[in-house]
Design a protein around this motif. Structure first.
Motif, PDB file in Angstrom:
ATOM      1  N   ALA A 162       0.931 -17.874 -20.431  1.00 22.91           N
ATOM      2  CA  ALA A 162       1.205 -16.422 -20.522  1.00 22.91           C
ATOM      3  C   ALA A 162       1.618 -15.835 -19.743  1.00 22.91           C
ATOM      4  CB  ALA A 162       0.101 -15.936 -21.345  1.00 22.91           C
ATOM      5  N   GLY A 163       3.151 -15.102 -20.012  1.00 22.13           N
ATOM      6  CA  GLY A 163       3.800 -14.428 -19.221  1.00 22.13           C
ATOM      7  C   GLY A 163       4.550 -15.101 -18.166  1.00 22.13           C
ATOM      8  N   GLY A 164       4.625 -16.373 -18.130  1.00 23.06           N
ATOM      9  CA  GLY A 164       5.336 -17.224 -17.142  1.00 23.06           C
ATOM     10  C   GLY A 164       5.277 -16.900 -15.834  1.00 23.06           C
ATOM     11  N   ILE A 165       6.082 -17.578 -14.899  1.00 25.48           N
ATOM     12  CA  ILE A 165       6.076 -17.467 -13.619  1.00 25.48           C
ATOM     13  C   ILE A 165       5.897 -16.053 -12.971  1.00 25.48           C
ATOM     14  CG2 ILE A 165       8.665 -17.528 -13.084  1.00 25.48           C
ATOM     15  CD1 ILE A 165       7.534 -19.396 -10.521  1.00 25.48           C
ATOM     16  N   HIS A 166       6.314 -15.026 -13.822  1.00 28.30           N
ATOM     17  CA  HIS A 166       6.675 -13.684 -13.575  1.00 28.30           C
ATOM     18  C   HIS A 166       5.130 -13.255 -13.567  1.00 28.30           C
ATOM     19  CE1 HIS A 166       7.917  -9.432 -13.076  1.00 28.30           C
ATOM     20  NE2 HIS A 166       7.195  -9.319 -13.990  1.00 28.30           N
ATOM     21  N   LEU A 167       4.339 -13.502 -14.436  1.00 27.34           N
ATOM     22  CA  LEU A 167       2.864 -13.049 -14.599  1.00 27.34           C
ATOM     23  C   LEU A 167       1.808 -13.776 -13.457  1.00 27.34           C
ATOM     24  CD1 LEU A 167       1.047 -10.839 -15.768  1.00 27.34           C
ATOM     25  CD2 LEU A 167       0.669 -12.636 -17.776  1.00 27.34           C
ATOM     26  N   TRP A 168       2.281 -15.103 -13.283  1.00 30.23           N
ATOM     27  CA  TRP A 168       1.789 -15.891 -12.328  1.00 30.23           C
ATOM     28  C   TRP A 168       1.685 -14.987 -10.752  1.00 30.23           C
ATOM     29  CZ3 TRP A 168      -1.311 -19.955 -11.605  1.00 30.23           C
ATOM     30  CH2 TRP A 168      -1.381 -20.662 -10.468  1.00 30.23           C
ATOM     31  N   SER A 169       2.896 -14.578 -10.694  1.00 28.58           N
ATOM     32  CA  SER A 169       3.251 -14.033  -9.373  1.00 28.58           C
ATOM     33  C   SER A 169       2.304 -12.609  -9.298  1.00 28.58           C
ATOM     34  CB  SER A 169       4.817 -13.364  -9.128  1.00 28.58           C
ATOM     35  OG  SER A 169       5.521 -14.712  -9.150  1.00 28.58           O
ATOM     36  N   LEU A 170       2.402 -12.001 -10.296  1.00 32.39           N
ATOM     37  CA  LEU A 170       1.463 -10.773 -10.296  1.00 32.39           C
ATOM     38  C   LEU A 170       0.086 -10.964 -10.200  1.00 32.39           C
ATOM     39  CD1 LEU A 170       3.605  -8.594 -12.916  1.00 32.39           C
ATOM     40  CD2 LEU A 170       3.625  -8.553 -10.312  1.00 32.39           C
ATOM     41  N   ALA A 171      -0.526 -12.065 -11.153  1.00 29.45           N
ATOM     42  CA  ALA A 171      -1.847 -12.141 -11.191  1.00 29.45           C
ATOM     43  C   ALA A 171      -2.697 -13.123 -10.183  1.00 29.45           C
ATOM     44  CB  ALA A 171      -2.306 -12.430 -12.704  1.00 29.45           C
ATOM     45  N   VAL A 172      -1.868 -14.010  -9.934  1.00 25.37           N
ATOM     46  CA  VAL A 172      -2.432 -15.117  -9.203  1.00 25.37           C
ATOM     47  C   VAL A 172      -1.925 -15.407  -7.818  1.00 25.37           C
ATOM     48  CG1 VAL A 172      -2.820 -17.675  -9.026  1.00 25.37           C
ATOM     49  CG2 VAL A 172      -2.962 -16.371 -11.243  1.00 25.37           C
ATOM     50  N   ASP A 173      -0.654 -15.429  -7.554  1.00 25.31           N
ATOM     51  CA  ASP A 173       0.144 -15.793  -6.410  1.00 25.31           C
ATOM     52  C   ASP A 173       1.193 -14.690  -5.967  1.00 25.31           C
ATOM     53  OD1 ASP A 173       1.142 -16.708  -4.153  1.00 25.31           O
ATOM     54  OD2 ASP A 173       1.444 -18.887  -4.647  1.00 25.31           O
ATOM     55  N   PRO A 174       1.128 -13.548  -5.199  1.00 24.83           N
ATOM     56  CA  PRO A 174       2.003 -12.568  -4.928  1.00 24.83           C
ATOM     57  C   PRO A 174       3.121 -13.284  -3.934  1.00 24.83           C
ATOM     58  CG  PRO A 174       0.076 -11.926  -3.999  1.00 24.83           C
ATOM     59  CD  PRO A 174      -0.590 -13.206  -4.928  1.00 24.83           C
ATOM     60  N   GLY A 175       2.852 -14.378  -3.640  1.00 28.97           N
ATOM     61  CA  GLY A 175       3.871 -15.202  -2.474  1.00 28.97           C
ATOM     62  C   GLY A 175       4.819 -15.830  -3.189  1.00 28.97           C
ATOM     63  N   VAL A 176       4.778 -15.891  -4.474  1.00 33.35           N
ATOM     64  CA  VAL A 176       5.772 -16.309  -5.422  1.00 33.35           C
ATOM     65  C   VAL A 176       6.764 -15.113  -5.924  1.00 33.35           C
ATOM     66  CG1 VAL A 176       6.350 -17.459  -7.781  1.00 33.35           C
ATOM     67  CG2 VAL A 176       4.596 -18.416  -6.166  1.00 33.35           C
ATOM     68  N   ALA A 177       8.086 -15.260  -5.565  1.00 34.36           N
ATOM     69  CA  ALA A 177       8.889 -14.381  -5.812  1.00 34.36           C
ATOM     70  C   ALA A 177       9.107 -14.065  -7.389  1.00 34.36           C
ATOM     71  CB  ALA A 177      10.286 -14.685  -5.393  1.00 34.36           C
ATOM     72  N   THR A 178       9.254 -12.737  -7.530  1.00 39.25           N
ATOM     73  CA  THR A 178       9.472 -12.025  -9.002  1.00 39.25           C
ATOM     74  C   THR A 178      10.985 -11.938  -8.863  1.00 39.25           C
ATOM     75  OG1 THR A 178       9.084  -9.898  -8.266  1.00 39.25           O
ATOM     76  CG2 THR A 178       7.222 -11.261  -9.469  1.00 39.25           C
ATOM     77  N   TYR A 179      11.535 -12.087 -10.380  1.00 37.36           N
ATOM     78  CA  TYR A 179      12.936 -11.838 -10.338  1.00 37.36           C
ATOM     79  C   TYR A 179      13.126 -11.385 -11.650  1.00 37.36           C
ATOM     80  CZ  TYR A 179      12.979 -16.646 -12.567  1.00 37.36           C
ATOM     81  OH  TYR A 179      12.633 -17.598 -13.382  1.00 37.36           O
TER      82      TYR A 179
END
Length: 131
Positions: free
Chosen positions: A114-131
């Motif tokens: 749910a929410g893809g890598i974008h939500l992953w970045s916000l909810a789990v790993d802020p070290g993964v860049a959002t774009y």
């Protein structure tokens, strides 16, 4: 703001189609064998990736599903059942399409993040860049 599952407040999770990023993370940390698949483009993967994700771009999904249906040993759990599959894209739209194809092909334990890598970045790993 995100709720306890890592979803935007008010978001409706469809458990037969989706898994919340934090739930996937918890299962992975617990050691559950889950296949993580990224269906984004090469250019998107250059911007951000989730560790351990296998790349199967949208234009190769049909061929990949055929390979899965052949039941290679590395794709199976000990009991001979296919590994659970979690598919992600940028925001969760393309991955839902892939999950629909997987489930239609008999892979009932396939879910879209749910929410893809974008939500992953916000909810789990802020070290993964959002774009």
């Amino acid at each position: 703001l995100l709720d306890e599952h890592g979803l935007p407040h008010g978001a409706v999770l469809r458990p037969h189609l989706e898994i919340a990023p934090r739930e996937f993370d918890a299962r992975r940390r617990r050691g559950d064998a889950i296949r993580l698949v990224d269906c984004r483009t090469d250019a998107e993967r250059e911007l951000a990736t989730i560790d351990g994700a296998e790349h199967v771009p949208m234009d190769r999904v049909a061929e990949w599903i055929e390979d899965l249906q052949e039941g290679r040993q590395e794709d199976l759990q000990e009991g001979g059942e296919p590994l659970p599959i979690v598919v992600h894209c940028h925001h969760g739209v393309r991955s839902l399409q892939v999950v629909a194809l997987l489930q239609a092909a008999g892979f009932r334990d396939a879910r879209s993040m749910a929410g893809g890598i974008h939500l992953w970045s916000l909810a789990v790993d802020p070290g993964v860049a959002t774009y």
